[in-house]
Scaffold this motif. Structure first.
Motif, short mmCIF file in Angstrom:
data_model
loop_
_atom_site.label_atom_id
_atom_site.label_comp_id
_atom_site.label_asym_id
_atom_site.label_seq_id
_atom_site.Cartn_x
_atom_site.Cartn_y
_atom_site.Cartn_z
N SER A 133 36.24 -21.48 8.29
CA SER A 133 35.53 -22.62 8.89
C SER A 133 34.24 -22.91 8.13
N ILE A 134 33.53 -21.86 7.74
CA ILE A 134 32.29 -22.03 6.98
C ILE A 134 32.58 -22.58 5.59
N GLU A 135 33.66 -22.12 4.97
CA GLU A 135 34.03 -22.63 3.66
C GLU A 135 34.32 -24.12 3.71
N PHE A 136 35.01 -24.56 4.75
CA PHE A 136 35.28 -25.98 4.92
C PHE A 136 33.97 -26.76 4.99
N ILE A 137 33.05 -26.29 5.81
CA ILE A 137 31.77 -26.99 5.98
C ILE A 137 31.02 -27.06 4.65
N GLN A 138 31.01 -25.95 3.92
CA GLN A 138 30.34 -25.94 2.62
C GLN A 138 30.98 -26.95 1.67
N TYR A 139 32.30 -27.05 1.72
CA TYR A 139 33.01 -28.01 0.86
C TYR A 139 32.59 -29.44 1.20
N PHE A 140 32.54 -29.75 2.50
CA PHE A 140 32.18 -31.11 2.91
C PHE A 140 30.75 -31.44 2.51
N VAL A 141 29.83 -30.50 2.69
CA VAL A 141 28.44 -30.73 2.33
C VAL A 141 28.31 -30.92 0.83
N LYS A 142 28.96 -30.05 0.06
CA LYS A 142 28.88 -30.14 -1.39
C LYS A 142 29.42 -31.46 -1.91
N ASN A 143 30.49 -31.96 -1.30
CA ASN A 143 31.12 -33.20 -1.76
C ASN A 143 30.64 -34.43 -0.99
N GLU A 144 29.58 -34.25 -0.21
CA GLU A 144 28.94 -35.35 0.51
C GLU A 144 29.94 -36.12 1.40
N ILE A 145 30.74 -35.35 2.13
CA ILE A 145 31.68 -35.93 3.10
C ILE A 145 31.14 -35.62 4.49
N PRO A 146 30.69 -36.61 5.23
CA PRO A 146 30.16 -36.35 6.58
C PRO A 146 31.18 -35.63 7.46
N CYS A 147 30.69 -34.75 8.30
CA CYS A 147 31.58 -33.90 9.09
C CYS A 147 31.06 -33.75 10.52
N LEU A 148 31.98 -33.86 11.47
CA LEU A 148 31.71 -33.49 12.85
C LEU A 148 32.47 -32.19 13.12
N ILE A 149 31.80 -31.20 13.63
CA ILE A 149 32.46 -29.94 13.98
C ILE A 149 32.90 -30.05 15.44
N ILE A 150 34.19 -29.87 15.66
CA ILE A 150 34.75 -30.00 17.00
C ILE A 150 35.18 -28.61 17.50
N LEU A 151 34.49 -28.13 18.52
CA LEU A 151 34.86 -26.84 19.12
C LEU A 151 35.85 -27.13 20.25
N ASN A 152 37.13 -27.01 19.94
CA ASN A 152 38.19 -27.36 20.89
C ASN A 152 38.57 -26.16 21.77
N LYS A 153 39.26 -26.46 22.83
CA LYS A 153 39.79 -25.47 23.78
C LYS A 153 38.69 -24.76 24.57
N ILE A 154 37.61 -25.48 24.88
CA ILE A 154 36.54 -24.85 25.64
C ILE A 154 36.96 -24.54 27.07
N ASP A 155 38.06 -25.16 27.52
CA ASP A 155 38.56 -24.87 28.86
C ASP A 155 39.05 -23.43 29.00
N LYS A 156 39.24 -22.76 27.87
CA LYS A 156 39.72 -21.38 27.90
C LYS A 156 38.58 -20.36 28.07
N LEU A 157 37.33 -20.84 28.02
CA LEU A 157 36.19 -19.94 28.15
C LEU A 157 35.34 -20.35 29.35
N ASN A 158 34.65 -19.37 29.94
CA ASN A 158 33.72 -19.72 31.00
C ASN A 158 32.38 -20.12 30.37
N LYS A 159 31.45 -20.55 31.22
CA LYS A 159 30.17 -21.08 30.75
C LYS A 159 29.41 -20.06 29.90
#
Length: 253
Positions: free
Chosen positions: A134-160
């Motif tokens: 996941s960090i490698e992906f983010i580094q790739y997007f930053v390096k290549n100037e591709i805007p990125c939204l990080i989506i933390l999915n499946k939060i229903d599986k965790l409590n607060k």
């Protein structure tokens, strides 16, 4: 043992704005893709419960959106496929990102939040010589100037408390890699981290609002007309001389 596959990895045609969903296998990319369209009927891919359900690049041409939506196959272990097939698909994903970089106006990096702690523990905290994918992906997007939204999915599986704990850990790791969250919508940035659940629909409205705002600034006159895209070669076509070159308006980069 997984099976070998022989598939022609489809590529979009011409220059047109593209929204890409990317991430590990079985994090919910396809489920999220369906929720981002004007109508689910536009999604022709497969939504599955096992890793490797999506093995092709799915190109969605929703006429009510001013961009294509690209659902990429997942990285990581695919239960149904052999290692060689996984490697083939993952190489094709990287090739696509390289070829279409100038048309990708936004990426959604989808992360299964219930698996994030294990990823960080295995590939960062317990081994300083490796980097979580996941960090490698983010580094790739930053390096290549591709805007990125990080989506933390499946939060229903965790409590607060679990959600707050993993978010704190995740932001600390981002800081360790000098990755900043920049809501100013600058070109070289991670724009935001959004919690969501494709099951309960939490966070979906916020994701759609972000995409709508960013896509509203697209200058479509700099791209190929949507009506002519099918007549253009795919972006991976070998370049021809001027005589055989079929181009309309191309994006100036």
């Amino acid at each position: 043992m997984g099976r070998n596959i022989k598939t022609n990895f489809s590529y979009p045609r011409g220059n047109f704005p593209r929204l890409c969903l990317i991430g590990n296998s079985n994090v919910g990319k396809s489920s999220l893709t369906k929720l981002l369209l004007s109508h689910p009927k536009w999604y022709k891919g497969k939504v599955g419960k096992t890793a490797g359900s999506t093995v092709r690049l799915t190109i969605i041409n929703d006429p009510k959106l001013n961009y294509h939506v690209i659902d990429l196959p997942g990285f990581g272990r695919m239960i149904k496929l052999s290692r060689s097939s996984e490697e083939f698909i993952q190489n094709q994903i990287l090739k696509y990102l390289r070829l279409d970089r100038n048309n990708i106006f936004l990426t959604l990096l989808v992360i299964a939040v219930d698996r994030l702690q294990d990823e960080l523990e295995k590939w960062y905290f317990k081994n300083e010589n490796t980097i979580p994918l996941s960090i490698e992906f983010i580094q790739y997007f930053v390096k290549n100037e591709i805007p990125c939204l990080i989506i933390l999915n499946k939060i229903d599986k965790l409590n607060k408390f679990q959600r707050e704990d993993i978010k704190k850990t995740f932001f600390n790791v981002l800081s360790d890699f000098n990755i900043e969250i920049d809501n100013s919508k600058s070109k070289q940035s991670v724009l935001d981290v959004i919690e969501c659940s494709t099951k309960t629909l939490q966070g979906i409205k916020e994701i759609k609002q972000n995409i709508k705002e960013i896509s509203s600034h697209l200058q479509l006159e700099n791209y190929d007309p949507r009506s002519e895209l099918l007549n253009l070669p795919p972006i991976n076509a070998k370049k021809k001389g001027k005589k055989g070159n079929q181009t309309t308006k191309s994006k100036n980069n």
